[in-house]
Design a protein around this motif. Sequence first.
Motif, PDB file in Angstrom:
ATOM      1  N   GLN A  63       0.755  -1.317  -0.084  1.00 20.37           N
ATOM      2  CA  GLN A  63       0.083  -0.055   0.064  1.00 20.37           C
ATOM      3  C   GLN A  63       0.968   1.184  -0.139  1.00 20.37           C
ATOM      4  O   GLN A  63       0.462   2.294  -0.425  1.00 20.37           O
ATOM      5  N   GLN A  64       2.026   1.048   0.520  1.00 21.18           N
ATOM      6  CA  GLN A  64       3.043   2.360   0.399  1.00 21.18           C
ATOM      7  C   GLN A  64       3.695   2.324  -0.755  1.00 21.18           C
ATOM      8  O   GLN A  64       3.927   3.384  -1.287  1.00 21.18           O
ATOM      9  N   ASN A  65       4.175   1.104  -1.391  1.00 23.10           N
ATOM     10  CA  ASN A  65       4.950   1.072  -2.562  1.00 23.10           C
ATOM     11  C   ASN A  65       5.055  -0.501  -3.177  1.00 23.10           C
ATOM     12  O   ASN A  65       5.374  -1.401  -2.243  1.00 23.10           O
ATOM     13  N   PRO A  66       4.058  -0.703  -4.147  1.00 21.77           N
ATOM     14  CA  PRO A  66       4.248  -1.966  -4.545  1.00 21.77           C
ATOM     15  C   PRO A  66       5.519  -2.539  -5.091  1.00 21.77           C
ATOM     16  O   PRO A  66       5.592  -3.926  -5.215  1.00 21.77           O
ATOM     17  N   ALA A  67       6.736  -1.848  -5.243  1.00 21.07           N
ATOM     18  CA  ALA A  67       7.664  -2.490  -5.441  1.00 21.07           C
ATOM     19  C   ALA A  67       8.682  -2.828  -4.242  1.00 21.07           C
ATOM     20  O   ALA A  67       9.615  -3.491  -4.116  1.00 21.07           O
ATOM     21  N   PHE A  68       8.116  -2.460  -3.098  1.00 24.11           N
ATOM     22  CA  PHE A  68       8.889  -2.906  -1.770  1.00 24.11           C
ATOM     23  C   PHE A  68       8.837  -4.309  -1.329  1.00 24.11           C
ATOM     24  O   PHE A  68       7.776  -5.006  -2.012  1.00 24.11           O
ATOM     25  N   LYS A  69       9.836  -4.852  -0.816  1.00 30.83           N
ATOM     26  CA  LYS A  69      10.236  -6.295  -0.632  1.00 30.83           C
ATOM     27  C   LYS A  69      10.055  -6.328   0.947  1.00 30.83           C
ATOM     28  O   LYS A  69      10.235  -5.437   1.732  1.00 30.83           O
ATOM     29  N   LEU A  70       9.307  -7.550   1.222  1.00 29.37           N
ATOM     30  CA  LEU A  70       9.160  -7.819   2.905  1.00 29.37           C
ATOM     31  C   LEU A  70      10.385  -8.819   3.285  1.00 29.37           C
ATOM     32  O   LEU A  70      10.329  -9.996   2.491  1.00 29.37           O
ATOM     33  N   MET A  71      11.085  -8.508   4.369  1.00 29.64           N
ATOM     34  CA  MET A  71      12.186  -9.563   4.652  1.00 29.64           C
ATOM     35  C   MET A  71      11.741 -10.150   5.923  1.00 29.64           C
ATOM     36  O   MET A  71      11.045  -9.190   6.861  1.00 29.64           O
ATOM     37  N   VAL A  72      11.670 -11.437   6.231  1.00 33.41           N
ATOM     38  CA  VAL A  72      11.245 -11.962   7.615  1.00 33.41           C
ATOM     39  C   VAL A  72      12.318 -12.747   7.851  1.00 33.41           C
ATOM     40  O   VAL A  72      12.943 -13.514   7.155  1.00 33.41           O
ATOM     41  N   LYS A  73      12.748 -12.761   9.173  1.00 35.04           N
ATOM     42  CA  LYS A  73      13.907 -13.408   9.713  1.00 35.04           C
ATOM     43  C   LYS A  73      13.635 -14.247  10.890  1.00 35.04           C
ATOM     44  O   LYS A  73      12.856 -13.810  11.650  1.00 35.04           O
TER      45      LYS A  73
END
Length: 109
Positions: A63-73
């Motif tokens: 919703q902020q930017n459709p190109a952003f990636k999500l990292m989960v650790k």
Amino acid sequence: QVEPGHSDVAEIIDILMTAYGHHSSVIGFGVDVEWHQNSNGKKGGNASVSAATMLSWLNALHQQNPAFKLMVKHWAAENLAGGSLQGIPAEQRPFLIFLHNGFFTREAR
């Protein structure tokens, strides 16, 4: 990257990405799952996150930017959507980064 405890991760995404998402060096958002919903006082308890929860975070991020990636650790891969990409649509997979910082031990022979 955040260590969210019992905070609403989607709300954290909104607050931080509104403040910092416009910087050219920002490509996404990270969640240390070891600290997600994990301050319950159980000894030896490990936090985990489902594919559905990760996808809800990704949706909030996009919703902020459709190109952003999500990292989960997490140190244990099985605590990231059960250690599987099952339940994560193929078109969403390029936007997810799984980091597993555990290690394997082997007995000396």
